[in-house]
Design an enzyme around this catalytic site. Structure first.
Site, PDB file in Angstrom:
ATOM      1  N   ASP A  31       0.874  -1.156   0.000  1.00 39.85           N
ATOM      2  CA  ASP A  31       0.000   0.000   0.000  1.00 39.85           C
ATOM      3  C   ASP A  31       0.924   1.222   0.000  1.00 39.85           C
ATOM      4  O   ASP A  31       2.135   1.109   0.212  1.00 39.85           O
ATOM      5  CB  ASP A  31      -0.943  -0.015   1.219  1.00 39.85           C
ATOM      6  CG  ASP A  31      -2.158   0.881   0.996  1.00 39.85           C
ATOM      7  OD1 ASP A  31      -2.086   1.785   0.134  1.00 39.85           O
ATOM      8  OD2 ASP A  31      -3.182   0.696   1.690  1.00 39.85           O
TER       9      ASP A  31
HETATM   10  C1  NOJ Z   1      -4.135   3.879   0.293  1.00 38.66           C
HETATM   11  C2  NOJ Z   1      -5.279   2.948   0.250  1.00 38.66           C
HETATM   12  O1  NOJ Z   1      -5.308   2.181   1.425  1.00 38.66           O
HETATM   13  C3  NOJ Z   1      -5.276   2.031  -0.945  1.00 38.66           C
HETATM   14  O2  NOJ Z   1      -6.487   1.319  -0.971  1.00 38.66           O
HETATM   15  C4  NOJ Z   1      -5.076   2.822  -2.198  1.00 38.66           C
HETATM   16  O3  NOJ Z   1      -5.128   1.975  -3.321  1.00 38.66           O
HETATM   17  C5  NOJ Z   1      -3.781   3.565  -2.114  1.00 38.66           C
HETATM   18  N1  NOJ Z   1      -3.810   4.462  -0.983  1.00 38.66           N
HETATM   19  C6  NOJ Z   1      -3.464   4.383  -3.343  1.00 38.66           C
HETATM   20  O4  NOJ Z   1      -4.284   5.485  -3.399  1.00 38.66           O
END
Ligand code: NOJ
Length: 765
Positions: free
Chosen positions: A277
């Site tokens: 993530d």
């Molecule tokens: C954080 C989020 O938890 C995730 O779901 C997302 O894809 C990423 N940021 C990118 O924006």
């Protein structure tokens, strides 16, 4: 703080950690051996033959690459350095154009001329695999047409605490339902060449402290509840997985050998790649997380500021010094390229044609096709009718005057995209906030849609769009044939706080004084219909039994066609068939799990999530999991339960790919019955199959193991057939590290919700 108190607090911290550690082994799995560097590659565990050719090709290509190129494949180029939220650089020497990774489950984020789909939780509420698949096919087509290589979707964390902010991106509280949602969504997204990214692996079930807390879950619960949707995603051939922000059992998910190499790559035999993530924390292994099973770092830099990456130059150094074996780097690069090839992205895949950061630089390609019709259909099919007394719905010819009350009935006066990533709750609530949202090209509000419909049938509409002006609400509602009150509850991702809600909801009550609004209208109009647009369950006790509240429509988050979907339900053009993908309780304290406020989020409820807990504790829900009304009536008959195969053992094989073995998942028992539509209108029924295991299994009283969505014309009947596999009966034996089938008598309950045993039988296993 003076030195004495400082020393005291340190001593206390050490003491409390060690005291707590005494209690922790219950949650621990005890897998802290050496990392499994090169996880096995078995091709038997994924869709047959899918990976072999692509992996071989990728291996050949990787053998021609320099260390720098291989590391580049594994390292995002940095935040806002490319057009997408995540970008991998091109390698021209191998005709690799790079990768664009873009959010998210609700639509193509940061792009124009796209569709905003009903949320994941609404997809689940359809209990209809075809619609879930169609949603993903349309969503996937939009991502591809914008040139996205990897859609950061679907979200497949479980709805554990009803307050958790991102519940609406997910598929509900039941692992079987969430698993079907995950499977169909991955199949649909990837059908035409897009890569899906199953997220967030694993146990990212709340926003509070998501970047620091540790989710501590016992091994059996991990397998039977939280891992299941990922198992289904791997079965569907998902090519990438995003590891989560949180720690799992005190080790950051993205540097966690047990979950990445152990569960995902060995037990499930996952052949694709794992990306972080965005800006995850890692403390222990950092760059050496590569050895723990991590394949890609996003967006490249480790922290919000600064240019330091766990991978990039640090990984080159680690490979050169032998801390990360070059075979592991080859494996990482192979997985990333194999995913690219297996999806055929080397063959005429569209180039990125939008720019997340400078929209004006985009080519403004309209990718919506005719998806509006599908969105309207899913919006209606996911709408759950909770109460309908005195024949209030569908609205009949006699209803000539309507009042619409509440801000959710109308538009946001500043436009549907006026708040960043939908971080406000003004006007119709079509989707929640955060990275899982997208920019509305248009959003049909209920007032416009209902006014258009009313005009066509000669009815009048009055409205009061304030949530707080109770005098105006009363005046608008008095003397009308029906008064529709619109209430909401919103939530989202924790980087944004809305009206004091930090991602997770502060409570389960309607926002903006919704309960008072309903009671005010019900005080003056004896045909009050409540419409709820919400991210999940809300507590309705303040008005649900009010005799003037004749109907309640739980619409969830219907996406861009919200108003039209609602019109279809209100006037009966669509007979409601949505079912609750979670329990609606009478009191927040009835649920077994809440947001963990501390560092350690101990999943002490174990298997007893949502209805499993209500059943075990004999708590009456307000509306049970799986519940929803129809405008017609269904009768069930003729239950038959038959075993297809022999009794070849009760213990699953162990070893790589074992959790996906055919022995476990092949059809084993077939259950048949008939559903009769005994009412005067056509309708869709959602029969559900719950297994009630023998006590010896130590399992919840009953668990969903089958459902279907069956359209049945009025006065007609339809046969229903559901197959169970050994996996439907299996429990995870943590000591033996394998699936086992407890022998004994299993109850088979068929009905229209988790509390509705229309038919029951049993089978000896
Ligand atoms: C954080 C989020 O938890 C995730 O779901 C997302 O894809 C990423 N940021 C990118 O924006």
């Amino acid at each position: 703080m003076n030195t004495f108190f400082f020393a005291l607090s340190i001593a206390f911290a050490i003491l409390s950690t060690s005291v707590f550690a005494l209690h922790k082994p219950y949650y621990r799995r005890g897998h802290h051996g050496p990392a499994r560097l090169n996880t096995p590659r078995t091709d038997s565990t994924n869709p047959p033959g899918k990976w072999a050719a692509a992996t071989n090709r990728a291996k050949g290509v990787v053998s021609t690459l320099s260390t720098e190129d291989k590391v580049a494949l594994a390292t995002g180029i940095g935040w806002q350095e490319g057009p997408c939220v995540g970008n991998i650089a091109a390698i021209p020497s191998i005709n690799f154009p790079g990768l664009c990774l873009q959010d998210g489950p609700g639509g193509v984020r940061f792009a124009d001329l796209i569709s905003v789909f009903p949320a994941g939780i609404n997809a689940a509420a359809t209990f209809n695999r075809n619609l879930i698949r169609d949603r993903a096919l349309a969503l996937g087509a939009e991502f591809k047409a914008k040139g996205v290589n990897v859609a950061l979707a679907p979200g497949m964390n479980m709805v554990r605490s009803p307050r958790a902010g991102r519940n609406w991106e997910m598929f509900g509280t039941d692992p079987y339902l969430a698993g079907e949602g995950s499977f169909e969504t991955v199949m649909g997204l990837q059908a035409n060449g897009l890569q899906a990214c199953a997220k967030h692996f694993i146990n990212n079930e709340q926003e509070t402290n998501r970047q620091s807390s540790s989710s501590n879950v016992d091994d059996r619960t991990t397998h039977e509840i939280y891992l299941h949707p990922f198992l289904k995603a791997v079965q569907a051939g998902v090519v990438s997985v995003m590891c989560s922000y949180n720690q799992v059992d005190e080790t950051w998910a993205c540097e966690n050998d047990h979950i990445l190499n152990g569960l995902l790559k060995t037990e499930l035999g996952f052949q694709g790649y794992v990306t972080t993530d965005w800006w995850v924390n890692m403390e222990k292994y950092k760059t050496l997380a590569a050895n723990q099973g991590l394949d890609m770092v996003m967006p490249g830099a480790s922290f919000y500021s600064g240019n330091v990456s766990y991978f990039g130059p640090a990984l080159i150094d680690a490979v050169n010094s032998g801390q990360v074996p070059s075979s592991r780097l080859d494996d990482m690069a192979t997985r990333i390229l194999a995913a690219f090839y297996v999806q055929g992205q080397d063959q005429a895949y569209p180039a990125v044609n939008f720019d997340s950061w400078n929209p004006a630089n985009g080519q403004h390609v309209d990718v919506r096709g005719d998806h509006g019709n599908l969105i309207r259909k899913i919006g209606a099919a996911s709408t759950v009718l909770l109460k309908n007394s005195r024949g209030a719905l569908p609205l009949g010819d006699g209803v000539k005057s309507l009042a619409l009350v509440g801000s959710d009935a109308g538009p946001n006066p500043d436009g549907p995209n006026s708040c960043a990533d939908r971080s406000c709750n003004i006007g119709i609530l079509g989707i929640g906030w955060g990275s899982g949202t997208a920019n509305f090209t248009y959003l049909v509000d209920p007032l416009s849609a209902i006014t258009a419909k009313a005009r066509s049938i000669g009815a009048n509409v009055a409205s009061s769009l304030s949530d707080y002006d109770l005098v105006a609400a009363r005046n608008a509602s008095m003397g009308k044939d029906a008064a529709l009150v619109f209430i909401t509850s919103d939530s989202g991702e924790g980087y944004l706080t809305v009206e004091g809600n930090p991602g997770d909801r502060n409570n389960l009550y309607a926002w903006h004084g919704g309960d008072a609004l309903v009671n005010t209208v019900a005080g003056v109009n004896n045909n009050t219909i409540v419409v709820v647009h919400a991210v999940g369950a809300i507590i309705m006790e303040a008005w649900i039994d009010h005799p003037n509240v004749t109907a309640v429509i739980h619409a969830g988050l219907q996406g861009q066609e919200a108003g039209n979907s609602l019109v279809d339900i209100l006037w009966g053009d669509v007979n409601p068939s949505g079912r609750l993908p979670y329990t609606i309780a009478k009191s927040p304290s009835d649920y077994s799990a809440d947001i963990g406020p501390n560092h350690d989020v101990d999943y002490t409820e174990g298997l007893y999530l949502d209805y499993r807990w209500f059943d075990k504790q004999n708590i009456s829900p307000r509306f049970p999991f799986g519940y929803g009304l129809s405008y017609t009536t269904f009768a069930y008959s003729g239950l038959a339960i038959n075993k297809l195969g022999g009794d070849d053992g009760y213990e699953a094989p162990t070893g790589p790919g074992s959790s996906l073995s055919g022995w476990l998942h092949d059809d084993w028992i077939v259950v048949t019955f008939a559903v009769n539509n005994i009412g005067p209108v056509d309708g869709t029924e959602i029969p559900q199959l719950y297994l009630a295991p023998p006590d010896s299994s130590n399992s919840p009283p009953k668990q969903l193991r089958g459902f279907d969505s069956v359209f049945i014309p009025r006065y007609a009947s339809s046969p229903v057939r559901m197959c169970l596999s050994r996996y439907s009966f299996a429990v995870w034996n943590a000591a033996n590290q394998r699936w086992e089938i407890p022998r004994g008598t299993y109850g088979v309950r068929i009905g229209a919700s988790s509390r509705d045993g229309k038919l029951s039988g049993s089978i000896e296993i």
